[in-house]
Scaffold this active site. Structure first.
Site, PDB file in Angstrom:
ATOM      1  NE  ARG A 211      -2.050   0.927   3.594  1.00  9.21           N
ATOM      2  CZ  ARG A 211      -2.266   1.941   4.424  1.00  9.21           C
ATOM      3  NH1 ARG A 211      -3.311   2.695   4.269  1.00  9.21           N
ATOM      4  NH2 ARG A 211      -1.449   2.186   5.435  1.00  9.21           N
TER       5      ARG A 211
ATOM      6  CG  ASP B  15     -17.270   5.762   2.922  1.00 11.14           C
ATOM      7  OD1 ASP B  15     -16.557   4.765   2.964  1.00 11.14           O
ATOM      8  OD2 ASP B  15     -16.946   6.798   2.286  1.00 11.14           O
TER       9      ASP B  15
END
Ligand code: NAD
Length: 321
Positions: free
Chosen positions: A91, A151
């Site tokens: 990442r 979200d």
């Protein structure tokens, strides 16, 4: 507004960028849209494709592919450009590559004389928004990320389904990192003006455990969509169009964008998803909800994840120098 035309420049005409562009066109959300991509041919093709839909839309938009100099008189520069994770890539390594991509974008945008608002969608969005702020040197009000806007929309949809209430009458937010440490402050969740926790206490059919499952479903939504179709783009494209309308329409709308925290919720030195008043100035102000002690702790932990990630990136970049 910089001029009397509502102008948006979109950098990154991939799946997310073009879902955003398509939503802008269908919602007649701006007057001029310029598409920029490393792959110029792709941006040209996308502009042609959208232009051919104009005759079927209610919009009278000017759409073209362009260059960074076109940012000069833009109201918004939206950044959806990024590189995909390579097999086996960490990442952090991906983040380093995306930071490099952003340098190649933000520098020419600011060099054009751009004085509008940066809207960032590239992941990890809270970190990329902070990088945009640092590279641009802009007032932090004028640099915002999509944060937990999508979200929050997912949460309101799922709660609306469960409670059988129109999601537009569900007032609940996802806060913190757009990622694994995000959370729902349930003490602040309401249907109309009725607390959802009170609804739970009064109504045996509403199960507190089910609310936890909904929170988990929101956290896992992106993973599930990516597993099924490799990427997510329509929802985020529409979230970006919503934020764009709030800015261009000077709406003072409350949206959970990634904004710089300057002491709100006891947090500094971080960009994170929090409810903000959005208008032509960008983030007019961060709303300070009355979080419970436990919720404030969760926000603190989420912000710490973001600070650690940013510091890790900064250390790696210094080591490379
Ligand atoms: P994509 O690969 O389809 O598109 C990326 C585009 O960026 C490509 O067209 C590529 O040519 C362009 N690009 C790469 N480097 C560039 C540079 N230096 N200058 C200009 N353009 C450049 O990817 P996608 O599916 O559209 O996703 C884009 C980003 O949005 C990813 O980081 C993804 O994780 C993120 N995303 C964010 C959310 C959110 O909620 N914030 C949701 C979904 C996806």
């Amino acid at each position: 507004m910089v001029n009397d035309k509502r102008k948006v420049v979109l950098v990154g005409t991939g799946m997310v960028g073009m879902s955003y562009a398509y939503a802008l066109l269908n919602q007649n959300a701006c007057d001029e849209l310029v598409l920029i991509d490393l792959n110029k041919k792709r941006a040209e093709g996308e502009a042609m494709d959208l232009n051919h839909g104009l005759a079927f839309s209610g919009a009278n938009m000017k759409i073209s592919s362009g260059e960074y100099v076109d940012c000069k008189d833009a109201d918004i520069v939206a950044v959806c450009a990024g590189v995909a994770q390579q097999p086996g890539e960490t990442r952090l390594a991906l983040l380093k590559r995306n930071a490099k991509v952003f340098r190649s974008i933000v520098d020419p945008v600011t060099a054009s004389g751009f004085d509008g608002i940066f809207l960032v969608a590239t992941n990890p969005v809270d970190i990329m928004t902070r990088i945009t702020y640092m590279l641009s040197g802009f007032n932090p009000k004028k640099v915002l990320g999509t944060g937990t806007a999508l979200d929050t929309a997912r949460l309101r949809y799922l709660l609306g389904e469960y409670l059988r209430v129109d999601p537009r009458n569900v007032h609940a937010y996802v806060m913190g990192e757009h990622g694994d440490s995000e959370f729902v402050p349930w003490s602040q969740a309401q249907v109309a003006t009725k607390s959802i926790l009170e609804l739970c206490a009064e109504n045996p059919e509403i199960d507190r455990e089910q609310l936890k499952c909904i929170e988990q479903d929101v956290q896992e939504a992106a993973y599930k969509i990516i597993e099924a179709k490799n990427a997510t783009y329509y929802g985020i494209g529409m979230a970006m169009a919503r934020i764009t309308r709030a800015i261009l329409g000077d709406e003072n709308s409350v949206l959970t964008v990634s904004a710089m925290l300057k002491g709100e919720y006891g947090q500094t030195d971080v960009f994170a998803g929090v409810p903000c008043i959005i208008n032509k100035n960008g983030v007019q102000r961060v709303l300070k909800l009355s979080l419970s002690q436990e919720e404030a702790g969760r926000l603190g932990e989420s912000c710490q994840v973001l600070r650690d990630c940013f510091q890790e990136l900064s250390r790696e970049e210094q080591d490379d120098c």
